[in-house]
Design a protein around this motif. Structure first.
Motif, PDB file in Angstrom:
ATOM      1  N   LYS A  14     -11.322   1.804  -8.432  1.00  0.00           N
ATOM      2  CA  LYS A  14     -10.915   2.744  -9.464  1.00  0.00           C
ATOM      3  C   LYS A  14      -9.705   3.544  -8.981  1.00  0.00           C
ATOM      4  O   LYS A  14      -9.683   4.044  -7.856  1.00  0.00           O
ATOM      5  N   LEU A  15      -8.696   3.657  -9.848  1.00  0.00           N
ATOM      6  CA  LEU A  15      -7.502   4.421  -9.520  1.00  0.00           C
ATOM      7  C   LEU A  15      -7.820   5.910  -9.587  1.00  0.00           C
ATOM      8  O   LEU A  15      -8.556   6.351 -10.471  1.00  0.00           O
ATOM      9  N   PRO A  16      -7.253   6.684  -8.643  1.00  0.00           N
ATOM     10  CA  PRO A  16      -7.513   8.124  -8.692  1.00  0.00           C
ATOM     11  C   PRO A  16      -6.831   8.760  -9.901  1.00  0.00           C
ATOM     12  O   PRO A  16      -5.682   8.468 -10.201  1.00  0.00           O
ATOM     13  N   CYS A  17      -7.570   9.594 -10.604  1.00  0.00           N
ATOM     14  CA  CYS A  17      -7.042  10.331 -11.755  1.00  0.00           C
ATOM     15  C   CYS A  17      -6.852  11.780 -11.339  1.00  0.00           C
ATOM     16  O   CYS A  17      -7.762  12.396 -10.784  1.00  0.00           O
ATOM     17  N   LEU A  46      15.795   0.397   4.331  1.00  0.00           N
ATOM     18  CA  LEU A  46      14.400   0.057   4.566  1.00  0.00           C
ATOM     19  C   LEU A  46      14.085  -1.281   3.892  1.00  0.00           C
ATOM     20  O   LEU A  46      14.701  -1.633   2.884  1.00  0.00           O
ATOM     21  N   PRO A  47      13.133  -2.036   4.438  1.00  0.00           N
ATOM     22  CA  PRO A  47      12.852  -3.365   3.883  1.00  0.00           C
ATOM     23  C   PRO A  47      12.387  -3.349   2.431  1.00  0.00           C
ATOM     24  O   PRO A  47      12.698  -4.242   1.669  1.00  0.00           O
ATOM     25  N   ASN A  48      11.678  -2.332   2.017  1.00  0.00           N
ATOM     26  CA  ASN A  48      11.160  -2.265   0.648  1.00  0.00           C
ATOM     27  C   ASN A  48      11.798  -1.126  -0.138  1.00  0.00           C
ATOM     28  O   ASN A  48      11.160  -0.525  -1.005  1.00  0.00           O
ATOM     29  N   ALA A  49      13.056  -0.824   0.150  1.00  0.00           N
ATOM     30  CA  ALA A  49      13.730   0.303  -0.498  1.00  0.00           C
ATOM     31  C   ALA A  49      13.813   0.122  -2.011  1.00  0.00           C
ATOM     32  O   ALA A  49      13.616   1.081  -2.765  1.00  0.00           O
ATOM     33  N   ASP A  50      14.078  -1.091  -2.469  1.00  0.00           N
ATOM     34  CA  ASP A  50      14.173  -1.331  -3.914  1.00  0.00           C
ATOM     35  C   ASP A  50      12.838  -1.063  -4.601  1.00  0.00           C
ATOM     36  O   ASP A  50      12.788  -0.449  -5.667  1.00  0.00           O
ATOM     37  N   PHE A  51      11.770  -1.527  -3.969  1.00  0.00           N
ATOM     38  CA  PHE A  51      10.429  -1.301  -4.519  1.00  0.00           C
ATOM     39  C   PHE A  51      10.107   0.195  -4.534  1.00  0.00           C
ATOM     40  O   PHE A  51       9.551   0.714  -5.511  1.00  0.00           O
ATOM     41  N   VAL A  59       7.316   7.023 -11.321  1.00  0.00           N
ATOM     42  CA  VAL A  59       6.583   8.293 -11.188  1.00  0.00           C
ATOM     43  C   VAL A  59       7.356   9.416 -11.874  1.00  0.00           C
ATOM     44  O   VAL A  59       6.760  10.261 -12.549  1.00  0.00           O
ATOM     45  N   GLN A  60       8.688   9.432 -11.706  1.00  0.00           N
ATOM     46  CA  GLN A  60       9.491  10.453 -12.378  1.00  0.00           C
ATOM     47  C   GLN A  60       9.335  10.366 -13.892  1.00  0.00           C
ATOM     48  O   GLN A  60       9.202  11.393 -14.560  1.00  0.00           O
ATOM     49  N   ALA A  80      -1.992   3.307  -5.703  1.00  0.00           N
ATOM     50  CA  ALA A  80      -1.870   3.684  -4.290  1.00  0.00           C
ATOM     51  C   ALA A  80      -0.416   3.942  -3.897  1.00  0.00           C
ATOM     52  O   ALA A  80      -0.127   4.888  -3.148  1.00  0.00           O
ATOM     53  N   ASN A  81       0.515   3.135  -4.390  1.00  0.00           N
ATOM     54  CA  ASN A  81       1.927   3.330  -4.063  1.00  0.00           C
ATOM     55  C   ASN A  81       2.443   4.646  -4.620  1.00  0.00           C
ATOM     56  O   ASN A  81       3.178   5.370  -3.949  1.00  0.00           O
ATOM     57  N   GLU A  82       2.062   4.954  -5.856  1.00  0.00           N
ATOM     58  CA  GLU A  82       2.491   6.213  -6.457  1.00  0.00           C
ATOM     59  C   GLU A  82       1.923   7.405  -5.701  1.00  0.00           C
ATOM     60  O   GLU A  82       2.614   8.409  -5.503  1.00  0.00           O
ATOM     61  N   MET A  83       0.679   7.300  -5.275  1.00  0.00           N
ATOM     62  CA  MET A  83       0.064   8.382  -4.506  1.00  0.00           C
ATOM     63  C   MET A  83       0.799   8.610  -3.186  1.00  0.00           C
ATOM     64  O   MET A  83       1.047   9.750  -2.791  1.00  0.00           O
ATOM     65  N   LEU A  84       1.151   7.520  -2.501  1.00  0.00           N
ATOM     66  CA  LEU A  84       1.888   7.648  -1.241  1.00  0.00           C
ATOM     67  C   LEU A  84       3.256   8.274  -1.462  1.00  0.00           C
ATOM     68  O   LEU A  84       3.690   9.129  -0.680  1.00  0.00           O
TER      69      LEU A  84
END
Length: 124
Positions: A14-17, A46-51, A59-60, A80-84
């Motif tokens: 479950k994604l955190p709300c 960075l290797p994943n800068a585009d991502f 997120v914005q 998880a990526n947005e949270m980080l």
């Protein structure tokens, strides 16, 4: 988010709300700017800068939509990526506030950053 196996079938975690106040959303919007600038100005990309940049833009847009539609009282799911990204941007923003001259606005922003950090830590 990671998938778990339950009796032979995989289920998504479950994604955190989260529910934010309007002030917290404004701080998050401000905090994403230095994070995005940091990614763009790296000497060695960075290797994943585009991502990461794509996630920041997503997120914005989500934050802007919440502010515009006055949906800041509603819970919103973040992956998880947005949270980080949110957590790291708040940390970087808090560090940038340390370099500013002492003022009432700076102290208020620092307090909001601490509140947001504790909120993110509860979910970790």
């Amino acid at each position: 988010m990671a998938k778990r196996r339950v009796r032979g079938r995989a289920i998504k975690a479950k994604l955190p709300c989260l529910t934010f106040t309007l002030e917290q959303l404004v701080v998050l919007r401000k905090a994403l700017v230095p994070f995005e600038q940091m990614i763009l100005t790296q000497k060695h990309p960075l290797p994943n800068a585009d991502f990461a940049l794509e996630t920041v833009k997503h997120v914005q847009a989500k934050i802007q939509r919440m502010i515009t539609l006055a949906a800041w009282r509603e819970s919103v799911a973040f992956d998880a990526n947005e949270m980080l990204i949110l957590q790291a941007s708040v940390w970087i923003f808090a560090l940038s506030l340390e370099a500013r001259e002492r003022s009432a606005e700076r102290d208020t922003l620092k307090q909001q950053c601490q509140t947001l950090s504790s909120l993110f830590n509860e979910l970790s």
